[in-house]
Design a protein around this motif. Structure first.
Motif, short mmCIF file in Angstrom:
data_model
loop_
_atom_site.label_atom_id
_atom_site.label_comp_id
_atom_site.label_asym_id
_atom_site.label_seq_id
_atom_site.Cartn_x
_atom_site.Cartn_y
_atom_site.Cartn_z
N ILE A 39 0.82 -1.20 0.00
CA ILE A 39 0.00 0.00 0.00
C ILE A 39 0.86 1.26 0.00
O ILE A 39 0.47 2.30 -0.55
N TYR A 40 2.06 1.17 0.61
CA TYR A 40 2.95 2.35 0.62
C TYR A 40 3.42 2.68 -0.79
O TYR A 40 3.46 3.84 -1.19
N ASP A 43 0.41 4.18 -2.73
CA ASP A 43 0.11 5.56 -2.35
C ASP A 43 1.23 6.51 -2.79
O ASP A 43 0.97 7.66 -3.17
N PRO A 163 6.26 2.42 6.49
CA PRO A 163 5.89 1.87 7.80
C PRO A 163 6.56 2.62 8.95
O PRO A 163 6.02 2.72 10.05
N ASP A 184 1.93 11.04 5.15
CA ASP A 184 0.89 10.09 4.79
C ASP A 184 0.01 9.77 5.99
O ASP A 184 0.49 9.69 7.12
N ARG A 185 -1.27 9.59 5.74
CA ARG A 185 -2.21 9.18 6.78
C ARG A 185 -3.08 8.04 6.25
O ARG A 185 -2.96 7.64 5.10
N ASP A 186 -3.97 7.54 7.11
CA ASP A 186 -4.81 6.41 6.72
C ASP A 186 -5.79 6.78 5.61
O ASP A 186 -6.22 5.94 4.84
N ASP A 187 -6.15 8.05 5.54
CA ASP A 187 -7.06 8.51 4.50
C ASP A 187 -6.42 8.29 3.13
O ASP A 187 -5.33 8.79 2.85
N GLN A 188 -7.08 7.54 2.27
CA GLN A 188 -6.51 7.18 0.98
C GLN A 188 -6.32 8.40 0.07
O GLN A 188 -5.53 8.35 -0.87
N THR A 190 -5.04 11.19 1.00
CA THR A 190 -3.93 12.01 1.47
C THR A 190 -2.79 12.09 0.45
O THR A 190 -2.21 13.15 0.23
N SER A 191 -2.47 10.96 -0.17
CA SER A 191 -1.32 10.93 -1.08
C SER A 191 -1.55 11.83 -2.29
O SER A 191 -0.66 12.59 -2.68
#
Length: 212
Positions: A39-40, A43, A163, A184-188, A190-191
């Motif tokens: 996911i990193y 994003d 991470p 970066d945050r959990d909100d998709q 954000t990126s």
């Protein structure tokens, strides 16, 4: 603090006309170390896409993959909407995230590339975690890099993702050079939002301190 020290922040604002932003050369440093997977990676690529989509066409861009070494994906500085940049992004997508990052070597490589630029404004955008596991930065070495960035008028902005993240290092780079930092945050979203904001930052003039 409980021990008696007092801290304060002093904001210094210009009292004259702000110069118009100049045409810029931009180096995008994209972290391809082993931490940038899953996911990193997704994003980070989303941030890159938003960044390139929002950079003004008058700026030139060079895409560089960074881990143990800084490896150019594009042949020098190219137009952001050019076939050369599309090929550079495709080449980056094929690069497997492996190894560790040497931030000192990567920054020094970028400075060398920027010294060859004849444009008045020069910006670097870093997308990654900022952790230099391959070469732990020593204070003397880091200060030397900062002094060179300031002397050469090169701004460093970042999107911190991974991470684990060295937000302190990336924050110091931004603070010392007139750049910005997004995390970066959990909100998709954000990126992509961060990529657009980093692109806006490239079009903002930087006022460098001459005497204080």
């Amino acid at each position: 603090k409980a021990t008696g020290e007092t801290f304060y922040a002093l904001a210094i604002r210009p009292n004259g006309a702000i110069p118009a932003p100049a045409d810029s050369d931009v180096i995008v440093m994209f972290d391809t170390s082993a931490s940038q997977t899953g996911i990193y990676r997704k994003d980070a690529l989303g941030c890159l896409d938003a960044l390139l989509s929002n950079i003004d066409a008058r700026h030139r861009v060079k895409l560089v993959a960074v881990d143990l070494d800084a490896v150019s994906m594009s042949d020098g500085f190219v137009a952001v909407d050019s076939d050369e940049m599309k090929a550079a992004v495709a080449k980056l997508n094929e690069r497997a995230p492996l190894g560790s990052t040497d931030m000192a070597a990567s920054l020094q490589s970028v400075v060398a590339d920027m010294k060859a630029s004849d444009r008045k404004a020069r910006h670097v955008v870093y997308i990654g975690d900022g952790i230099s596991r391959a070469n732990i930065l020593q204070m003397e070495e880091f200060n030397s890099i900062l002094d060179t960035l300031v002397a050469e008028r090169i701004t460093i902005s970042s999107f911190a993702i991974g991470p684990q993240r060295d937000v302190q290092l990336l924050g110091v780079l931004a603070n010392k050079t007139g750049g910005i930092i997004r995390v970066d945050r959990d909100d998709q979203a954000t990126s992509r939002v961060s990529g657009a904001e980093l692109a806006d930052g490239i079009s903002m003039p930087v006022l460098w301190t001459v005497n204080a």
